[in-house]
Design an enzyme around this catalytic site. Structure first.
Site, mmCIF file in Angstrom:
data_model
loop_
_atom_site.group_PDB
_atom_site.id
_atom_site.type_symbol
_atom_site.label_atom_id
_atom_site.label_comp_id
_atom_site.label_asym_id
_atom_site.label_seq_id
_atom_site.Cartn_x
_atom_site.Cartn_y
_atom_site.Cartn_z
ATOM 1 N N CYS A 1 0.836 -1.211 0.000
ATOM 2 C CA CYS A 1 0.000 0.000 0.000
ATOM 3 C C CYS A 1 0.869 1.259 0.000
ATOM 4 O O CYS A 1 1.563 1.545 0.983
ATOM 5 C CB CYS A 1 -0.921 -0.026 1.222
ATOM 6 S SG CYS A 1 -1.814 1.508 1.525
ATOM 7 N N CYS B 1 0.102 3.853 2.708
ATOM 8 C CA CYS B 1 0.507 3.302 4.010
ATOM 9 C C CYS B 1 1.989 3.559 4.262
ATOM 10 O O CYS B 1 2.403 3.879 5.383
ATOM 11 C CB CYS B 1 0.245 1.798 4.069
ATOM 12 S SG CYS B 1 -1.483 1.313 3.900
#
Length: 346
Positions: free
Chosen positions: A65, A68
């Site tokens: 991600c 993230c």
């Protein structure tokens, strides 16, 4: 807390720009794993962190991600900055799917703020760095005040209080009240959110406050009030109606109640049974609006199979699916139901 209503593209650009300032702080991040207030990987003892009642921030992420990877170091940096006010627990959703499922995490990054075993705030997606910093600062102040009160310190010794007038703080309080079922009090706080956000020219929070008021109006079966709120959202926040999942979900639910009609709304409000509902479509929508999701879908499919009730079944199912498709967990159910509908309609 920055609303998820901010478009992902503009939000990501703002976040990326802010993250450039962290380039000279990588050394600090390298020492995160050595600090007891940052738990790099949650394990089977995760429940113990919750049960302790201590202030914790839970960062749900994945290695693949992109947002993230940018948010993680920022959370770690500010956890170190606040020096033990709370713990940061990082949960890899691929390695710990059971934890993510337990907290109904559907999109990442997803950050939860928990204290005294209660969810007090959260945010999802790519969030601007300044809002991340402000949110963690507020949480740290609340955590320190809690610790000071528990240790019996005087007011002079306590850290500064959180800005109780900020839309960010008020929105979290309203969410807590909603979770407790205190709708009237939550409504008052959401109204304050709208007022403060308008004064401070924070349209995203104004929309978030209106979305909260819309949800409460629907929960209280105040359809005229809900209609008025939707009109205001259309007028002042037209773009967010298309992009904010919470607003879209609330409007879809309103449309479902509207299609069901006053008879069904009144029946639900008064606790009447399905046997007291007139109309095939109305019975299907009654089932859905009373939490009987699977039964409603099957009843709608059954109507589709008969030529004289096909139109009623299609109308009911379309409204139900419009509500369900805003929830990540229901994607497969929505897809399967649409395929079944297509096989019966065409």
């Amino acid at each position: 807390m920055t609303p998820s209503a901010v478009s992902s593209s503009s939000c990501f650009k703002t976040f990326s720009t802010s993250m450039r300032t962290l380039a000279d702080e990588t050394v600090e991040a390298q020492h995160v794993s050595e600090r007891s207030d940052v738990i790099i990987e949650a394990d089977e003892n995760f429940r113990a962190f919750i049960d302790s009642g201590e202030p914790i921030i839970v960062d749900f992420y994945a290695d693949w991600c992109g947002p993230c990877k940018q948010l993680g170091p920022l959370l770690e940096k500010h956890t170190l900055k606040h020096n033990g006010a709370f713990k940061l627990i990082k949960v890899n959703v691929d390695n710990q799917p059971q934890i993510a499922e337990a907290f109904r995490v559907q999109d990442i990054p997803h950050v939860l703020f928990i204290m005294d075993k209660q969810l007090v705030d959260q945010f999802k997606g790519a969030i601007p760095a300044d809002h991340v910093e402000k949110t963690l600062e507020n949480f740290a102040n609340v955590a320190r005040n809690r610790a000071a009160n528990q240790s019996g310190q005087s007011n002079e010794e306590q850290p500064p209080q959180v800005d109780a007038d900020s839309p960010e703080y008020l929105i979290s309080i309203a969410g807590q009240l909603m979770a407790k079922g205190e709708l009237e009090e939550a409504s008052k706080v959401y109204s304050q959110v709208v007022e403060k956000a308008v004064d401070k020219e924070m349209p995203d929070y104004a929309a978030k406050g209106l979305a909260g008021l819309l949800t409460i109006s629907i929960a209280q079966y105040k359809m005229d009030a809900a209609k008025s709120i939707i009109s205001r959202l259309n007028k002042d926040h037209g773009e967010l109606i298309k992009t904010d999942k919470e607003i879209v979900a609330a409007i879809s639910l309103y449309e479902c109640y509207k299609e069901a009609g006053e008879q069904v709304v009144k029946a639900i409000h008064e606790g009447k049974t399905i046997n007291e509902i007139q109309g095939n479509k109305e019975r299907v929508l009654y089932l859905y609006l009373t939490g009987q999701q699977k039964e409603a879908l099957e009843a709608g499919i059954a109507l589709l199979k008969k030529s004289d009730t096909k139109n009623e079944g299609r109308t009911a199912l379309v409204h139900i699916l419009n509500c369900l498709e805003n929830q990540e967990a229901n994607k497969k159910l929505v897809s399967d139901t649409r395929k079944r509908m297509a096989s019966l309609l065409f």
